[in-house]
Design an enzyme around this catalytic site. Structure first.
Site, PDB file in Angstrom:
ATOM      1  N   CYS A  40       0.885  -1.161   0.000  1.00 36.97           N
ATOM      2  CA  CYS A  40       0.000   0.000   0.000  1.00 36.97           C
ATOM      3  C   CYS A  40       0.915   1.200   0.000  1.00 36.97           C
ATOM      4  CB  CYS A  40      -0.925   0.026   1.209  1.00 36.97           C
ATOM      5  SG  CYS A  40      -1.901   1.548   1.261  1.00 36.97           S
ATOM      6  N   SER A  65      -1.374   2.016   4.649  1.00 36.41           N
ATOM      7  CA  SER A  65      -1.112   0.651   5.089  1.00 36.41           C
ATOM      8  C   SER A  65      -2.376  -0.185   4.944  1.00 36.41           C
ATOM      9  CB  SER A  65      -0.638   0.656   6.535  1.00 36.41           C
ATOM     10  OG  SER A  65      -1.552   1.424   7.311  1.00 36.41           O
ATOM     11  N   CYS A  66      -3.127   0.032   3.867  1.00 34.87           N
ATOM     12  CA  CYS A  66      -4.320  -0.766   3.627  1.00 34.87           C
ATOM     13  C   CYS A  66      -3.903  -2.230   3.548  1.00 34.87           C
ATOM     14  CB  CYS A  66      -4.996  -0.340   2.328  1.00 34.87           C
ATOM     15  SG  CYS A  66      -5.578   1.359   2.387  1.00 34.87           S
TER      16      CYS A  66
END
Lengths: 108, 202
Positions: free
Chosen positions: B106, B110-111
């Protein structure tokens, strides 16, 4: 790299995480709004786990201010109250905001 | 805990106090319920983690029909196994093959697919990984100990708030005849990000 890692290094990180989810579930913001706020805050600063959650808290404060009208001053006053309460709490006992010796001055 | 408080009385770091202040404000506004927060923390600390994803991968290896479903509608296939929730609403499964190795990143934040992998490891959140995974994925993979086949292509998937990826690693040689539970033991968290391979049975 494959060793199991605990997702949180300290309780405050877990609290910040849970606050974010709870607020989203309440509909205070969309998940897209949250990831946008987080990526803004992260920039290039989140070098390690601790900095990551520092940025997380910063992003959450901004978004809450924007959505609920709280101000930095309100948040700072309460944070100071919490720190005074902690100092005034005997070691080993749970810290409560009521323990702040100046509580009568700031808690309406 | 990162700090030793034995030499003084109760103390809150500024960041700890800021989080408590937020919780106080929001509780007073009726926006959060402390009991609900405790449940969220418990779920993400204990119940949700890469073991969920490993079960999905093992089933995909063992059941071709499930693998097809996963390829076509990963969200539905994964939800059918009971793994759903925040950051798992829109999933895509990407399958490693002899010709293609998939790596997930990501770049913006911080997906990460929480319901199947839990919360992301520290390195996944680092700016170094977030940028290098895109411009030099082969070097990053080499540092993780992943050696690609000659001619194997690397495909990098950039997660978003809307779409999360789960890498389905290749089934390792020598895993014929294993049960799904035994197969799941071979599936590491890193292999489901693409930063590793499934383990070879010993």
């Amino acid at each position: 790299m494959t060793r199991p890692e605990h997702p949180f290094d300290a309780p405050w990180q877990a609290q910040a995480f849970a606050l974010t989810l709870a607020l989203h579930e309440q509909g205070l913001f969309t998940w897209g709004e949250w990831t946008a706020a987080l990526s803004d805050a992260l920039g290039a600063d989140a070098q390690d786990g601790a900095m990551y959650y520092q940025c997380w808290v910063f992003a959450l404060e901004r978004l809450i201010d924007q959505k609920t009208g709280t101000t930095e001053a309100q948040r700072a006053n309460l944070a100071h109250a919490w720190r005074r309460a902690a100092q005034a709490t005997p070691h080993g006992e749970p810290i409560k905001l009521e323990n702040d010796p100046e509580a009568s001055l700031i808690c309406q | 805990m990162p700090h030793d408080h034995s030499d003084h009385d109760n103390h809150l770091d500024p960041i700890e106090a800021r989080v408590r202040a937020l919780e106080t404000i929001l509780t007073r506004k009726g926006l959060v319920d402390p009991a609900a927060m405790d449940r969220i923390i418990e779920t993400y600390s204990e119940d949700v983690g890469p073991k969920n994803g490993a079960q999905v991968v093992a089933r995909a290896w063992a059941e071709p029909d499930f693998a097809d479903w996963l390829a076509q509608d990963a969200t539905a296939a994964i939800t059918s196994m009971g793994f759903s929730g925040r950051q798992g609403e829109h999933m895509q499964a990407v399958f490693n093959t002899d010709g293609v190795h998939n790596l997930v990143v990501c770049t913006l934040c911080s997906c990460y697919p929480w319901p199947v992998l839990g919360l992301p490891p520290t390195w996944y959140k680092s700016p170094e990984y977030r940028s290098r995974a895109v411009y030099e994925p082969r070097a990053v993979l080499a540092e993780f100990g992943v050696t690609l086949r000659e001619g194997q292509q690397v495909r990098v998937w950039d997660s978003t708030a809307e779409l999360r990826y789960l890498v389905i690693p290749q089934r390792p040689a020598g895993s014929d005849g294993l049960s799904q539970a035994q197969l799941a033991e071979l599936v590491t968290r890193d292999s489901m990000i693409g930063a590793g391979l499934a383990q070879v049975p010993t």
